[in-house]
Design an enzyme around this catalytic site. Structure first.
Site, PDB file in Angstrom:
ATOM      1  N   GLU A   1       3.846  -6.805   1.767  1.00 16.31           N
ATOM      2  CA  GLU A   1       3.582  -7.185   0.378  1.00 16.31           C
ATOM      3  C   GLU A   1       3.544  -5.983  -0.552  1.00 16.31           C
ATOM      4  OE1 GLU A   1       0.452 -10.800   1.307  1.00 16.31           O
ATOM      5  OE2 GLU A   1      -0.275  -8.729   1.256  1.00 16.31           O
ATOM      6  N   PRO A   2       4.656  -5.278  -0.714  1.00 15.77           N
ATOM      7  CA  PRO A   2       4.627  -4.141  -1.639  1.00 15.77           C
ATOM      8  C   PRO A   2       4.498  -4.596  -3.094  1.00 15.77           C
ATOM      9  CG  PRO A   2       6.872  -4.584  -0.915  1.00 15.77           C
ATOM     10  CD  PRO A   2       5.975  -5.488  -0.114  1.00 15.77           C
ATOM     11  N   GLY A   3       3.687  -3.903  -3.847  1.00 21.16           N
ATOM     12  CA  GLY A   3       3.561  -4.178  -5.276  1.00 21.16           C
ATOM     13  C   GLY A   3       3.996  -2.940  -6.028  1.00 21.16           C
ATOM     14  N   ARG A   4       3.112  -1.953  -6.011  1.00 20.57           N
ATOM     15  CA  ARG A   4       3.340  -0.691  -6.707  1.00 20.57           C
ATOM     16  C   ARG A   4       4.722  -0.086  -6.401  1.00 20.57           C
ATOM     17  NH1 ARG A   4      -0.937   2.599  -7.952  1.00 20.57           N
ATOM     18  NH2 ARG A   4      -2.232   1.477  -6.475  1.00 20.57           N
TER      19      ARG A   4
ATOM     20  N   GLY B   1       0.751  -1.251   0.000  1.00 18.98           N
ATOM     21  CA  GLY B   1       0.000   0.000   0.000  1.00 18.98           C
ATOM     22  C   GLY B   1       0.777   1.294   0.000  1.00 18.98           C
TER      23      GLY B   1
ATOM     24  N   TYR C   1     -10.113   4.535 -12.713  1.00 16.87           N
ATOM     25  CA  TYR C   1     -10.233   5.421 -11.552  1.00 16.87           C
ATOM     26  C   TYR C   1      -9.459   6.728 -11.657  1.00 16.87           C
ATOM     27  CZ  TYR C   1      -7.209   1.369 -10.189  1.00 16.87           C
ATOM     28  OH  TYR C   1      -6.346   0.306 -10.161  1.00 16.87           O
TER      29      TYR C   1
ATOM     30  N   ARG D   1      -5.921   2.381 -16.241  1.00 17.78           N
ATOM     31  CA  ARG D   1      -6.076   2.972 -14.901  1.00 17.78           C
ATOM     32  C   ARG D   1      -6.766   4.334 -14.899  1.00 17.78           C
ATOM     33  NH1 ARG D   1      -1.992   4.131 -11.873  1.00 17.78           N
ATOM     34  NH2 ARG D   1      -3.151   3.797  -9.950  1.00 17.78           N
TER      35      ARG D   1
ATOM     36  N   CYS E   1     -12.461   2.479 -29.483  1.00 21.75           N
ATOM     37  CA  CYS E   1     -13.783   3.015 -29.763  1.00 21.75           C
ATOM     38  C   CYS E   1     -14.546   3.083 -28.457  1.00 21.75           C
ATOM     39  CB  CYS E   1     -14.505   2.133 -30.763  1.00 21.75           C
ATOM     40  SG  CYS E   1     -13.622   2.079 -32.305  1.00 21.75           S
ATOM     41  N   GLU E   2     -14.188   4.054 -27.648  1.00 20.48           N
ATOM     42  CA  GLU E   2     -14.715   4.182 -26.290  1.00 20.48           C
ATOM     43  C   GLU E   2     -14.341   5.591 -25.838  1.00 20.48           C
ATOM     44  OE1 GLU E   2     -16.826   2.371 -23.616  1.00 20.48           O
ATOM     45  OE2 GLU E   2     -15.775   0.901 -24.863  1.00 20.48           O
TER      46      GLU E   2
END
Ligand SMILES: *Cc1c(COP(=O)(O)O)cnc(C)c1O
Length: 431
Positions: A290-293, A248, A334, A330, A361-362
């Site tokens: 548990e770092p990811g980012r 986090g 969000y 991303r 196409c969005e």
């Protein structure tokens, strides 16, 4: 620049780890993701060293696979001697295919299928992070059939609201993840787990959310978790060995965000943990995180080729690139902040306000709105910075667009670590 591995060369081109990104775009094509291996190793070492120093020798970080699962990363994690967390059989398969020792791996997920449970047990995954009691029943049953004792830790929700984006908050009582301490359900879960014959309760887990810049919620959560371990010792006369604090820590995506000192954060959390352990008179648990980012995000940038530029007088300007939500969903998901720059013209005045649009196409396929870059022309190389986490791992083939190529840089060499998907790849499962 935003991070120390970024620079601008004499041609006015953006460089990462000393490599000219315009040259890389020419050599490998776009969209292209470029990963600075040294930055990943550096980040892994910061966690590994700080955790040993402040939590004790047995303590170690786990790379949160979901942020960027691929063979290259597992080889780096293995090389740097850190553990991993996994949330699916696909991530497990990828790790195993590099020869990763999964006895220190933690298997997550709020809905582990029978296939996942079986595959993880057969592969010798060290710990199952149990999300709910239905799942626990099944894990116990399947461990019994195999004649093994499966080590488990329980995922708890400490009831912390860390004030990050609602989509990435996970530690509140009403979360879809984990078992609440506040409602007394955690006590029931502990009692229930201790009665099971084929699992061994080793620890507790919490993960309060992601992209958090404030240390306070981590300290509060740690304190609550140690208090809870001490409560369990008293109530059940049972000692918990492992405390998994989740991930986090925030990452700097844009200038206005701070660059966190992860070692200092770990030190501050350890002060709370040591105090509380002492007060409660319990043994210090093995702390894992548990770092990811924060291990991978700032190692990577994405390069695109600019196509059309559209100016709508009195409204806004659009710059379209040859990627978008298929390689980075991303912003669409969000409204994530990113720094955008024109990699091929870094020294020109950034006075063209525009929205960077993807090619799908969005209408929602945008990479960033209202950014300032030099006015681009077709063929310019545009870069989105800090894309190492939750980009490739969230990529899709929407609009039948192949996933990009990922290139690594180490010792001044560049090399492909994930090949660009081909058009044939897109139809390989079509009958
Ligand atoms: C997503 C997640 C992580 C990693 O979070 P980051 O913000 O990327 O550090 C760690 N543990 C769990 C359980 C997660 O769901």
């Amino acid at each position: 620049m935003l991070h120390e591995n970024l620079s601008v060369n004499e041609m006015g081109h953006l460089c990462i780890a000393g490599k000219d990104t315009v040259d890389l775009a020419k050599k490998y094509g776009t969209p292209l993701m470029v990963m600075d291996e040294n930055r990943v190793r550096r980040n892994m070492r910061i966690y590994k060293d700080a955790m040993k120093k402040h939590f004790g020798e047995k303590s170690y970080p786990l790379f949160a696979s979901k942020s960027f699962s691929c063979k290259y990363i597992y080889r780096l994690a293995k090389d740097e001697n850190i553990g991993i967390d996994l949330v699916s059989s696909g991530e497990l398969y990828t790790a195993l295919s590099t020869g990763f020792d999964v006895s220190k791996a933690f298997l997550h997920g709020n809905n582990k299928t029978d296939f996942d449970i079986n595959y993880a047990m057969e592969s010798g995954v060290g710990y199952f992070v149990v999300d709910n009691l239905t799942e626990l029943d099944r894990i116990d049953e399947m461990a019994g059939e195999k004649g093994i004792i499966q080590k488990v830790i329980l995922r708890l929700t400490p009831g912390i609201d860390p004030h990050t984006h609602a989509a990435i908050v996970t530690g509140r009582v009403d979360s879809k993840f984990g078992i609440a301490i506040e409602t007394g359900q955690a006590d029931e879960a502990v009692s229930y787990t201790l009665k099971k014959k084929n699992v061994r309760l080793c620890g507790f887990h919490c993960h309060i959310g992601s992209q958090i810049f404030d240390i306070k919620p981590f300290c509060d959560a740690s304190e609550i978790m140690i208090k809870y371990i001490s409560h369990i010792k008293e109530k059940f006369d049972y000692a918990i060995e492992i405390l998994n604090l989740g991930g986090g820590f925030g990452v700097k995506y844009i200038d206005s965000q701070p660059e966190l000192d992860y070692e200092e954060f770990i030190r501050l959390i350890s002060v709370y943990i040591h105090n509380e352990v002492k007060r409660a008179g319990i043994d210090m648990p093995t702390v894992v995180m548990e770092p990811g980012r924060s291990l991978v995000a700032d190692s990577t940038l994405t390069l695109y080729t600019v196509g059309g530029t559209k100016e709508i007088p009195g409204f806004k300007n659009y710059v379209s690139v040859d990627g978008g939500m298929p390689d980075n969903p991303r912003y669409a998901l969000y409204q994530s902040d990113y720094t955008v720059c024109l990699a091929s013209k870094m020294n020109e005045k950034a006075d063209f306000e525009c929205t960077v649009a993807g090619r799908c196409c969005e209408s929602g396929d945008l990479l960033q709105e209202n950014v300032l870059i030099p006015r681009p022309v077709r063929g310019d190389i545009l870069s989105v910075l800090v894309t190492g986490a939750y980009n490739y791992s969230m990529a899709s083939n929407y609009n039948r667009i192949p996933r990009p190529c990922v290139v690594g840089i180490a010792n001044e060499e560049d090399f492909v670590v994930i090949k660009r998907e081909t058009l044939e790849d897109l139809v390989k499962n079509d009958i």
